[in-house]
Write an enzyme that holds these catalytic residues in place. Structure first.
Site, PDB file in Angstrom:
ATOM      1  N   TRP A 102       0.843  -1.107   0.008  1.00 20.49           N
ATOM      2  CA  TRP A 102       0.048  -0.091   0.037  1.00 20.49           C
ATOM      3  C   TRP A 102       0.884   1.243   0.073  1.00 20.49           C
ATOM      4  O   TRP A 102       0.467   2.260  -0.659  1.00 20.49           O
ATOM      5  CB  TRP A 102      -1.079  -0.060   1.262  1.00 20.49           C
ATOM      6  N   ASP A 172      -1.768   6.689   6.492  1.00 22.04           N
ATOM      7  CA  ASP A 172      -2.757   5.871   5.938  1.00 22.04           C
ATOM      8  C   ASP A 172      -2.853   4.736   7.165  1.00 22.04           C
ATOM      9  O   ASP A 172      -2.265   3.999   7.867  1.00 22.04           O
ATOM     10  CB  ASP A 172      -2.201   5.015   4.791  1.00 22.04           C
ATOM     11  N   LYS A 196     -12.125  -2.026   7.250  1.00 19.10           N
ATOM     12  CA  LYS A 196     -11.281  -2.836   8.199  1.00 19.10           C
ATOM     13  C   LYS A 196     -11.941  -2.547   9.463  1.00 19.10           C
ATOM     14  O   LYS A 196     -11.827  -3.763  10.068  1.00 19.10           O
ATOM     15  CB  LYS A 196      -9.678  -2.282   8.246  1.00 19.10           C
TER      16      LYS A 196
HETATM   17  C1  PLP Z   1      -7.042  -2.155   2.371  1.00 22.09           C
HETATM   18  C2  PLP Z   1      -6.061  -0.980   2.584  1.00 22.09           C
HETATM   19  C3  PLP Z   1      -5.952  -0.036   1.447  1.00 22.09           C
HETATM   20  C4  PLP Z   1      -6.889   0.006   0.122  1.00 22.09           C
HETATM   21  O1  PLP Z   1      -8.100   0.460   0.473  1.00 22.09           O
HETATM   22  P1  PLP Z   1      -9.229   0.526  -0.544  1.00 22.09           P
HETATM   23  O2  PLP Z   1     -10.156   1.183   0.346  1.00 22.09           O
HETATM   24  O3  PLP Z   1      -9.411  -0.640  -0.907  1.00 22.09           O
HETATM   25  O4  PLP Z   1      -8.694   1.641  -1.398  1.00 22.09           O
HETATM   26  C5  PLP Z   1      -4.922   0.885   1.480  1.00 22.09           C
HETATM   27  N1  PLP Z   1      -4.118   0.799   2.345  1.00 22.09           N
HETATM   28  C6  PLP Z   1      -4.128  -0.011   3.638  1.00 22.09           C
HETATM   29  C7  PLP Z   1      -3.183   0.208   4.735  1.00 22.09           C
HETATM   30  C8  PLP Z   1      -5.056  -0.890   3.662  1.00 22.09           C
HETATM   31  O5  PLP Z   1      -5.235  -1.860   4.801  1.00 22.09           O
END
Ligand code: PLP
Length: 360
Positions: A102, A172, A196
């Site tokens: 990511w 993030d 999540k």
């Molecule tokens: C799942 C995830 C993403 C991607 O998220 P989307 O909402 O599917 O774009 C990005 N960064 C992290 C740390 C993630 O766990």
């Protein structure tokens, strides 16, 4: 059918009381005579829901008035573009710490709009550790520094938040938000896909310091400009109304269960249960060796034998422990144990692993 223990990395398990409340309110919400899904986002009934969701997030995460809370769409992946499109402008330089897939995707997207420097990376060891960073490694005039707080795929997290001085830190937190106490004031922007740890897919929460709003690049699309959403209370267009409602219910559940500090305590207990077993097992081992770097939310583990991994996943699934297959870049297994996974779920998994180990 009974509910299983769902160890999915995302979308992932939600608290049962949240689902039950949503079920109760599904057809008629309060005295509105309609489902939340059917409401105008401009109605007073809906405004109360989004306001309450924001108030709860502010309370739980101790977010000051220096920050705006935005309810957006497009997933964390859209933030990979939105962050640079809004923060580049002075030096057009940004530093990224590359701790996983990511983080890599975020850096690649940003490099379309400015100069991206990878100041540290754990790519050399399949991202199974957090590289040490010190303040002097950062570009002094960078527009921002970006980290992935918790690496969902590789099971690492920043136990310590890097000190970037006056340079805004962007994080993030898709897989760690609401899981542990965090000092929001250390960050310029925190963003997270909701699926999540805070609700269903379709909602992305952005917590942004006021002074970072309103300086977007000229090429920034209206919908990608934080100012657009900040000035319109996240209602420039139709927000993901139902996902925000579920997020509100999740926040209520977190609050009723003692808030973030209590979540963190239980999360540490759950993680310790699994890591302790992995560290003492002759069959299974955690892929992240450095204890300080270990995620509380995502725990990848392996047997060292692909056939045995496959057998374990198959038997675990049959026994009601589902979505344990690891990411293809790591292999083996991964147990995602977000807030909604109870201690009993992790204990039951460990018991099952012990039994499997004895039999094989
Ligand atoms: C799942 C995830 C993403 C991607 O998220 P989307 O909402 O599917 O774009 C990005 N960064 C992290 C740390 C993630 O766990």
């Amino acid at each position: 059918m009974n509910r299983v223990y769902n160890f999915s990395a995302g979308p992932s398990v939600l608290p049962l009381p949240v689902l039950e409340k949503a079920q109760k309110e599904l057809v008629c919400y309060g005295d509105t005579g309609m489902s939340v899904m059917e409401m105008s986002h401009r109605s007073s009934a809906y405004q109360a829901i989004i306001d309450e969701c924001e108030a709860l997030l502010r309370e739980l995460l101790n977010i000051s008035d220096d920050y705006k809370v935005l309810f957006l769409q497009g997933g964390a992946s859209s933030q990979f573009a939105m962050v640079p499109l809004n923060l580049f402008g002075k030096s057009n330089k940004a530093d990224y710490i590359q701790t996983g897939l990511w983080a890599k995707k975020a850096a690649k997207e940003a490099s379309r709009y400015g100069d991206v420097k990878i100041v540290a990376s754990s790519d050399d060891k399949v991202f199974n550790y957090i590289p040490k960073v010190t303040k002097d490694m950062f570009t002094p005039d960078a527009d921002y520094v970006h980290i992935t707080h918790n690496n969902t795929i590789y099971g690492t997290r920043f136990a310590e938040i890097p000190d970037t001085g006056d340079v805004p830190l962007v994080a993030d937190m898709s897989s760690s938000i609401l899981s542990q106490e965090i000092d929001v004031n250390k960050f310029g922007i925190i963003y997270a896909g909701a699926q999540k740890n805070m609700g269903p897919a379709g909602l992305t929460v952005v917590i942004i310091r006021n002074d970072l709003i309103g300086k977007a690049m000229d090429i920034c699309p209206t919908m990608f400009n934080y100012e657009t959403h900040s000035e319109n209370g996240s209602m420039f267009n139709t927000p993901p109304t139902y996902a925000i409602y579920i997020c509100k219910l999740v926040c209520e559940w977190v609050k009723e269960n003692g808030g973030i500090a209590a979540m963190e305590k239980v999360n540490k207990e759950k993680a310790a249960l699994l890591y302790d077993y992995l560290d003492n097992s002759a069959m299974f081992s955690a892929t992240v060796e450095n204890k300080e770097d270990r995620s509380l939310m995502n725990i990848p583990f392996v047997t060292g034998n692909d056939e045995l991994n496959a057998k374990f996943i198959k038997e675990a699934t049959a026994a009601g422990f589902v979505n344990l297959k690891g990411h293809r870049t790591v292999g083996g297994m991964r147990a995602s144990i977000y807030n909604a996974m109870p201690v009993e779920g992790v204990q039951a998994l460990v018991d099952f692993m012990k039994k499997f180990e004895a039999e094989n």
